[in-house]
Design an enzyme around this catalytic site. Structure first.
Site, PDB file in Angstrom:
ATOM      1  N   ASN A 263       0.828  -1.221   0.000  1.00 14.89           N
ATOM      2  CA  ASN A 263       0.000   0.000   0.000  1.00 14.89           C
ATOM      3  C   ASN A 263       0.856   1.263   0.000  1.00 14.89           C
ATOM      4  OD1 ASN A 263      -2.058  -1.793   0.205  1.00 14.89           O
ATOM      5  ND2 ASN A 263      -2.852  -1.063   2.161  1.00 14.89           N
ATOM      6  N   VAL A 264       0.288   2.324  -0.568  1.00 15.66           N
ATOM      7  CA  VAL A 264       1.026   3.590  -0.633  1.00 15.66           C
ATOM      8  C   VAL A 264       1.545   3.987   0.744  1.00 15.66           C
ATOM      9  CG1 VAL A 264       0.880   6.043  -1.138  1.00 15.66           C
ATOM     10  CG2 VAL A 264      -0.259   4.428  -2.617  1.00 15.66           C
ATOM     11  N   LYS A 265       0.734   3.776   1.770  1.00 16.20           N
ATOM     12  CA  LYS A 265       1.134   4.271   3.097  1.00 16.20           C
ATOM     13  C   LYS A 265       2.440   3.628   3.594  1.00 16.20           C
ATOM     14  CE  LYS A 265      -1.302   1.220   6.299  1.00 16.20           C
ATOM     15  NZ  LYS A 265      -2.094   0.240   5.652  1.00 16.20           N
ATOM     16  N   GLY A 266       2.757   2.408   3.154  1.00 17.53           N
ATOM     17  CA  GLY A 266       4.051   1.804   3.459  1.00 17.53           C
ATOM     18  C   GLY A 266       4.306   1.555   4.922  1.00 17.53           C
ATOM     19  N   ILE A 267       5.578   1.648   5.304  1.00 15.53           N
ATOM     20  CA  ILE A 267       5.975   1.388   6.708  1.00 15.53           C
ATOM     21  C   ILE A 267       7.357   1.991   6.945  1.00 15.53           C
ATOM     22  CG2 ILE A 267       7.074  -0.880   6.242  1.00 15.53           C
ATOM     23  CD1 ILE A 267       5.799  -1.845   8.922  1.00 15.53           C
TER      24      ILE A 267
END
Ligand code: B12
Length: 253
Positions: free
Chosen positions: A129-133
């Protein structure tokens, strides 16, 4: 393995080299004095001497959770420790996009899923997902990557079909639950299904990830790479470029 070669380490708790470790486990007994004695005896048998019980708490009916602190005499020779080191360069998102665009001249297609009954999607979402980590954006953010995230509890036949439909260059599978070695069975089933369904050369790169995999088991499980705890999207994107674009496809045939 011959005698110690490199730096030898032992754990420490209070003073350097005192050998102190802490372990936790659950025994299928209600919490009482005998249960505590059993926990200490188990710790002794694991090589802890002395073993000090520091915490015991009943967990529902007939189970007790223990924390034991104690000394072990084991040493670790660091030169004899074998790990899977990163053998590809770490690229920025910009570099990944540039290499894919210049060398592949089309988008690199990635299909991801949690397979079997596993519904722990946080890990695969962190990668895709774009939000990543950890301050990194996920693969959806990469302009030259086309990402299909199938989500939770995807069956192996569904995954193979989706990979075919998306003309996947890489399939990314997450396995978090390890009860009865489900992660190993599911991974073997998945890699066998891809071997069966697609000829060598047409088969996507197979990648699995999850917190309890042994990264050295890739060949045994029939996959090209295993990613463990703390993986970031940038590492995965860099590996994809290395394995599919700048280097040769690696791993199991
Ligand atoms: C959140 C959570 C849940 C949520 C999941 C929500 C969701 N949408 O994901 C809910 C509440 C639904 C849940 C349910 C269950 N859970 Co749960 N859950 C957790 C918990 C607390 C956190 C997991 C997590 O999100 N970690 C954060 C992510 C970011 O980390 P990660 O998964 O490791 O991912 C990273 C890497 O491993 C790697 N990675 C992971 N996958 C992939 C894939 C690829 C391709 C790559 C490259 C990298 C990669 O990159 C990620 C980013 O760094 C853990 C305990 C814990 N603290 O870990 C238990 C845990 C995983 N759950 C557990 C259990 C037992 C269950 C249940 C069976 C409980 C029950 N009796 O109902 C159910 C099973 C549901 C199912 N069908 O799967 C156990 C598993 C034990 C075992 N031996 O397998 C754990 C360990 C808890 C425990 N200590 O007992 N759970």
């Amino acid at each position: 393995m011959s005698g110690a070669q490199g730096p030898v380490v032992r754990p420490y708790g209070d003073t350097t080299g005192d050998g102190m470790v802490q372990v936790s486990f659950t025994l299928p007994v209600p919490h009482d004095k005998r249960a505590e004695g059993a926990a200490v005896q188990l710790a002794n048998r694991m090589g802890m001497d002395p073993a000090l019980l520091v915490h015991a708490k009943q967990m529902g009916d007939g189970f007790t959770f223990f924390v034991v602190y104690g000394r072990v005499n084991h040493l670790v020779d660091l030169s004899a420790v074998q790990v899977v080191e990163r053998d590809f360069p770490l690229l920025s998102a910009k570099e990944v996009n540039a290499v894919v665009k210049r060398r592949l001249r089309r988008k690199l297609s990635v299909v991801g899923a949690c397979i079997g009954t596993d519904a722990h999607t946080v890990g695969i979402d962190a990668i895709l997902n774009v939000k990543g980590i950890a301050g990194e954006k996920g693969l959806e953010y990469y302009r030259e990557l086309s990402v299909t995230n199938l989500g939770a509890q995807v069956s192996v036949p569904e995954l193979v079909e989706a990979a075919r439909a998306a003309r996947a260059d890489a399939v990314l599978v997450s396995q978090v639950v390890t009860q009865r070695d489900a992660h190993l069975h599911n991974t073997r089933e998945m890699s066998a299904a891809f071997r069966e369904a697609m000829p060598v050369g047409r088969r996507p790169l197979l990648i699995v990830g999850g917190p309890r995999f042994d990264e050295s088991q890739a060949a045994e499980l029939g996959v090209d790479r295993i990613f463990g705890r703390g993986t970031t999207p940038g590492e995965v994107a860099s590996f994809l470029v290395h394995a599919l674009v700048t280097g040769r496809k690696v791993g199991a045939a």
